[in-house]
Design an enzyme around this catalytic site. Structure first.
Site, PDB file in Angstrom:
ATOM      1  NE  ARG A   1      -5.420  82.073   4.320  1.00  0.00           N
ATOM      2  CZ  ARG A   1      -6.602  82.097   3.731  1.00  0.00           C
ATOM      3  NH1 ARG A   1      -6.886  81.263   2.739  1.00  0.00           N
ATOM      4  NH2 ARG A   1      -7.522  82.950   4.129  1.00  0.00           N
TER       5      ARG A   1
ATOM      6  NE  ARG B   1       4.207  82.079   0.288  1.00  0.00           N
ATOM      7  CZ  ARG B   1       3.194  81.983   1.136  1.00  0.00           C
ATOM      8  NH1 ARG B   1       2.045  82.548   0.860  1.00  0.00           N
ATOM      9  NH2 ARG B   1       3.315  81.310   2.248  1.00  0.00           N
TER      10      ARG B   1
ATOM     11  CG  ASP C   1      -2.823  88.992   8.148  1.00  0.00           C
ATOM     12  OD1 ASP C   1      -2.266  88.662   9.215  1.00  0.00           O
ATOM     13  OD2 ASP C   1      -2.538  88.482   7.045  1.00  0.00           O
TER      14      ASP C   1
HETATM   15  C1  LIG Z   1       3.532  85.499   1.507  1.00  0.00           C
HETATM   16  C2  LIG Z   1       2.961  85.240   2.868  1.00  0.00           C
HETATM   17  C3  LIG Z   1       3.481  84.218   3.654  1.00  0.00           C
HETATM   18  C4  LIG Z   1       2.974  83.972   4.925  1.00  0.00           C
HETATM   19  N1  LIG Z   1       3.527  82.980   5.670  1.00  0.00           N
HETATM   20  C5  LIG Z   1       3.098  82.785   6.924  1.00  0.00           C
HETATM   21  C6  LIG Z   1       3.654  81.757   7.726  1.00  0.00           C
HETATM   22  O1  LIG Z   1       4.531  81.009   7.317  1.00  0.00           O
HETATM   23  N2  LIG Z   1       3.174  81.607   8.988  1.00  0.00           N
HETATM   24  C7  LIG Z   1       2.183  82.395   9.482  1.00  0.00           C
HETATM   25  O2  LIG Z   1       1.795  82.212  10.632  1.00  0.00           O
HETATM   26  N3  LIG Z   1       1.626  83.379   8.737  1.00  0.00           N
HETATM   27  C8  LIG Z   1       2.053  83.590   7.489  1.00  0.00           C
HETATM   28  N4  LIG Z   1       1.479  84.562   6.734  1.00  0.00           N
HETATM   29  C9  LIG Z   1       0.383  85.367   7.320  1.00  0.00           C
HETATM   30  C10 LIG Z   1      -0.911  84.576   7.474  1.00  0.00           C
HETATM   31  O3  LIG Z   1      -1.330  84.098   6.224  1.00  0.00           O
HETATM   32  C11 LIG Z   1      -2.010  85.445   8.136  1.00  0.00           C
HETATM   33  O4  LIG Z   1      -1.460  86.170   9.196  1.00  0.00           O
HETATM   34  C12 LIG Z   1      -3.125  84.565   8.681  1.00  0.00           C
HETATM   35  O5  LIG Z   1      -3.615  83.713   7.669  1.00  0.00           O
HETATM   36  C13 LIG Z   1      -4.291  85.355   9.304  1.00  0.00           C
HETATM   37  O6  LIG Z   1      -5.021  85.947   8.308  1.00  0.00           O
HETATM   38  P1  LIG Z   1      -6.443  86.629   8.546  1.00  0.00           P
HETATM   39  O7  LIG Z   1      -7.497  85.604   8.830  1.00  0.00           O
HETATM   40  O8  LIG Z   1      -6.302  87.758   9.470  1.00  0.00           O
HETATM   41  O9  LIG Z   1      -6.690  87.250   7.075  1.00  0.00           O
HETATM   42  P2  LIG Z   1      -6.920  86.506   5.698  1.00  0.00           P
HETATM   43  O10 LIG Z   1      -6.406  85.127   5.679  1.00  0.00           O
HETATM   44  O11 LIG Z   1      -6.447  87.451   4.649  1.00  0.00           O
HETATM   45  O12 LIG Z   1      -8.518  86.410   5.611  1.00  0.00           O
HETATM   46  C14 LIG Z   1      -9.315  87.559   5.394  1.00  0.00           C
HETATM   47  C15 LIG Z   1     -10.659  87.127   4.843  1.00  0.00           C
HETATM   48  O13 LIG Z   1     -11.472  88.304   4.735  1.00  0.00           O
HETATM   49  C16 LIG Z   1     -12.154  88.284   3.504  1.00  0.00           C
HETATM   50  N5  LIG Z   1     -12.435  89.677   3.134  1.00  0.00           N
HETATM   51  C17 LIG Z   1     -11.562  90.619   2.719  1.00  0.00           C
HETATM   52  N6  LIG Z   1     -12.197  91.794   2.480  1.00  0.00           N
HETATM   53  C18 LIG Z   1     -13.495  91.583   2.772  1.00  0.00           C
HETATM   54  C19 LIG Z   1     -14.660  92.414   2.735  1.00  0.00           C
HETATM   55  N7  LIG Z   1     -14.613  93.715   2.344  1.00  0.00           N
HETATM   56  N8  LIG Z   1     -15.863  91.872   3.079  1.00  0.00           N
HETATM   57  C20 LIG Z   1     -15.949  90.569   3.474  1.00  0.00           C
HETATM   58  N9  LIG Z   1     -14.865  89.738   3.526  1.00  0.00           N
HETATM   59  C21 LIG Z   1     -13.664  90.252   3.184  1.00  0.00           C
HETATM   60  C22 LIG Z   1     -11.224  87.561   2.536  1.00  0.00           C
HETATM   61  O14 LIG Z   1     -11.953  86.966   1.463  1.00  0.00           O
HETATM   62  C23 LIG Z   1     -10.574  86.515   3.451  1.00  0.00           C
HETATM   63  O15 LIG Z   1     -11.257  85.273   3.430  1.00  0.00           O
HETATM   64  C24 LIG Z   1       1.931  84.798   5.440  1.00  0.00           C
HETATM   65  C25 LIG Z   1       1.379  85.811   4.639  1.00  0.00           C
HETATM   66  C26 LIG Z   1       1.893  86.035   3.368  1.00  0.00           C
HETATM   67  C27 LIG Z   1       1.290  87.133   2.533  1.00  0.00           C
END
Ligand SMILES: Cc1cc2nc3c(=O)[nH]c(=O)nc-3n(C[C@H](O)[C@H](O)[C@H](O)COP(=O)(O)OP(=O)(O)OC[C@H]3O[C@@H](n4cnc5c(N)ncnc54)[C@H](O)[C@@H]3O)c2cc1C
Length: 427
Positions: free
Chosen positions: A113, A194, A305
């Site tokens: 990631r 993990r 997410d």
């Molecule tokens: C254990 C685990 C295993 C996983 N395995 C898989 C897999 O195999 N395949 C898959 O497709 N998905 C998997 N996922 C899910 C996947 O990681 C996410 O769905 C994907 O990365 C999308 O994330 P996102 O960008 O929505 O959020 P995130 O990756 O969480 O990014 C959110 C960002 O927002 C920032 N942020 C948070 N709060 C604030 C704030 N108040 N102000 C400013 N910035 C902020 C954070 O710093 C971060 O950079 C897994 C998740 C977990 C927990």
């Protein structure tokens, strides 16, 4: 702040994860500038591998070709067997196959990631990614825009705010209401150890065939998932267990091999081999967002997410984030969406298209965890029923091409009006 270019509205994205970055890059390619704010001062290497299937590839390719090329490069040499997604095995025994799932067009793809995130930041236009900016609050302006209040005591004003700030999203709390229980993630009843281990070591212990392909070992109240990442140089290891509660303030805590051995005592030989490979394990609590009444209000929306965090049992999180980004990019860049007042219509369409689909993914991921932990209400410990269920579980999610699903997105000028017909509601 926020540049307006062809559009008469400015866009802020909160969060520079895969959802926020793919959205910003896709918007930029379509001539819409956005500014991305992330709380982290820099990207930390949390050592997590993510697996993907064909829908993620198609969505990212449609979001942005260059981003897709970077992603494909990181996935090179992934799987020994063409189109094999995962083999599901009897983890109480010696790992005998129960079923093998095939995903045409991708097989099992996976990536580290943080390395992918770092690659993606290279595609961001200059001065549009702002690190160390943690969102504290959002206030609505009389004109319907938003003032962003950051924890470093600075503020910025935008017409449109898109929350991609992950499972603990602050934007979600502001959107759904701080008193609303759905604003906060729920413990799914599972946690997962993990680790990432060198492929060479994994091959010695597990055998080449097993180590270089995706596998799920199913057991009573626990499972392991393993798949190659980083061009096949590392093996991503996950060992998940059910639990009544999660009693730690932190969601990720350091652990040790002895603890995992204790948790998986009595499981079969393949699971024991996998557990022997853990070196520096961390335990991750698995939370999710099973209920969400809306993904938008006014010109404020949530994606990734923040909107629909799921347990990882169907490897769906990233694909869903890329699909969200694609739909939002297409809607916001549509020529009928010019002024700030037009944006709400686009966000309503986004909500109508994406919310039912992504909430189904959250639910099916939860169900799949239960099935593979041999406690599914209709499958229990019956391998025949488990096989029949698994054989049907993934296909719909992989085969809903995000663009073809909404045929109208191919025709930009009539996109929004025809969307109304497609989804059968008035936007
Ligand atoms: C254990 C685990 C295993 C996983 N395995 C898989 C897999 O195999 N395949 C898959 O497709 N998905 C998997 N996922 C899910 C996947 O990681 C996410 O769905 C994907 O990365 C999308 O994330 P996102 O960008 O929505 O959020 P995130 O990756 O969480 O990014 C959110 C960002 O927002 C920032 N942020 C948070 N709060 C604030 C704030 N108040 N102000 C400013 N910035 C902020 C954070 O710093 C971060 O950079 C897994 C998740 C977990 C927990």
């Amino acid at each position: 702040m926020g540049s307006v270019d062809q559009k008469q509205f400015s866009v802020a994205i909160i969060g520079a994860g895969l959802a926020g970055l793919s959205l910003a890059i896709g918007l930029h390619r379509r001539g819409v500038t956005s500014h991305v704010y992330d709380a982290a001062p820099k990207f930390l290497d949390i050592g997590a591998g993510l697996s993907f299937a064909v829908n993620s590839l198609k969505a990212l390719e449609a979001v942005d070709q260059e981003c897709y090329e970077l992603f494909k490069k990181r996935c090179e040499g992934m799987s020994l067997k063409k189109d094999v997604y995962m083999t599901f095995r009897d983890g109480m025994g010696d790992g005998e196959p129960v079923t093998t799932l095939y995903c045409k067009g991708s097989g099992q793809q996976a990536v580290h990631r943080t390395l992918l995130v770092k690659d993606m930041t290279k595609l961001m236009p200059e001065n549009t990614l702002h690190m160390g900016k943690k969102l504290r609050d959002i206030t609505k302006t009389p004109a319907g825009g938003y003032i962003l209040d950051f924890e470093d005591d600075t503020t910025e004003e935008f017409d449109v705010v898109l929350g991609a700030d992950g499972i603990k999203s602050r934007v979600r709390q502001i959107l759904l209401g701080e008193d609303n229980p759905d604003s906060y993630p729920k413990f799914s009843g599972e946690f997962a150890y993990r680790d990432l281990v060198p492929m060479e070591t994994a091959c010695e212990v597990l055998g080449e065939e097993f180590a270089r392909n995706g596998n799920v070992n199913m057991g009573l109240g626990g499972l392991t998932t393993s798949y190659p990442v980083e061009g096949g140089s590392m093996l991503n290891l996950v060992a998940a267990r059910d639990a009544e509660t999660w009693d730690h303030a932190e969601w990720v805590i350091p652990s040790d091999v002895a603890k995992i051995q204790e948790e998986f005592k009595g499981y079969g030989s393949k699971i024991q081999q996998l557990i022997s490979l853990f070196k520096d394990p961390k335990a991750f609590a698995l939370f999710h967002h099973p209920h969400t009444s809306t993904f938008y209000s006014g010109r404020l929306a949530i994606i990734g997410d923040a909107a629909h965090a799921a347990t990882p049992h169907q490897g769906a999180g990233c694909g869903q984030a890329f699909e969200d980004a694609l739909i939002l990019c297409e809607l916001l860049s549509d020529e009928s969406v010019r002024a700030p007042e037009d944006v709400q219509r686009a966000l309503a369409a986004y909500d109508a298209i994406r919310r039912p689909h992504t909430l189904r993914v959250v639910e099916t991921s939860r169900e799949n965890g239960a099935i593979c932990m041999m406690k599914g209400p209709t499958t229990g410990e019956d391998w025949g029923k488990i096989k029949a269920n698994l054989d049907k579980r993934f296909e719909w999610m992989w085969r809903v091409p995000p663009v073809a699903d909404v045929p109208i997105l191919h025709s930009s000028s009539t996109k929004l009006s025809l969307l109304t017909l497609v989804i059968g509601t008035t936007i």
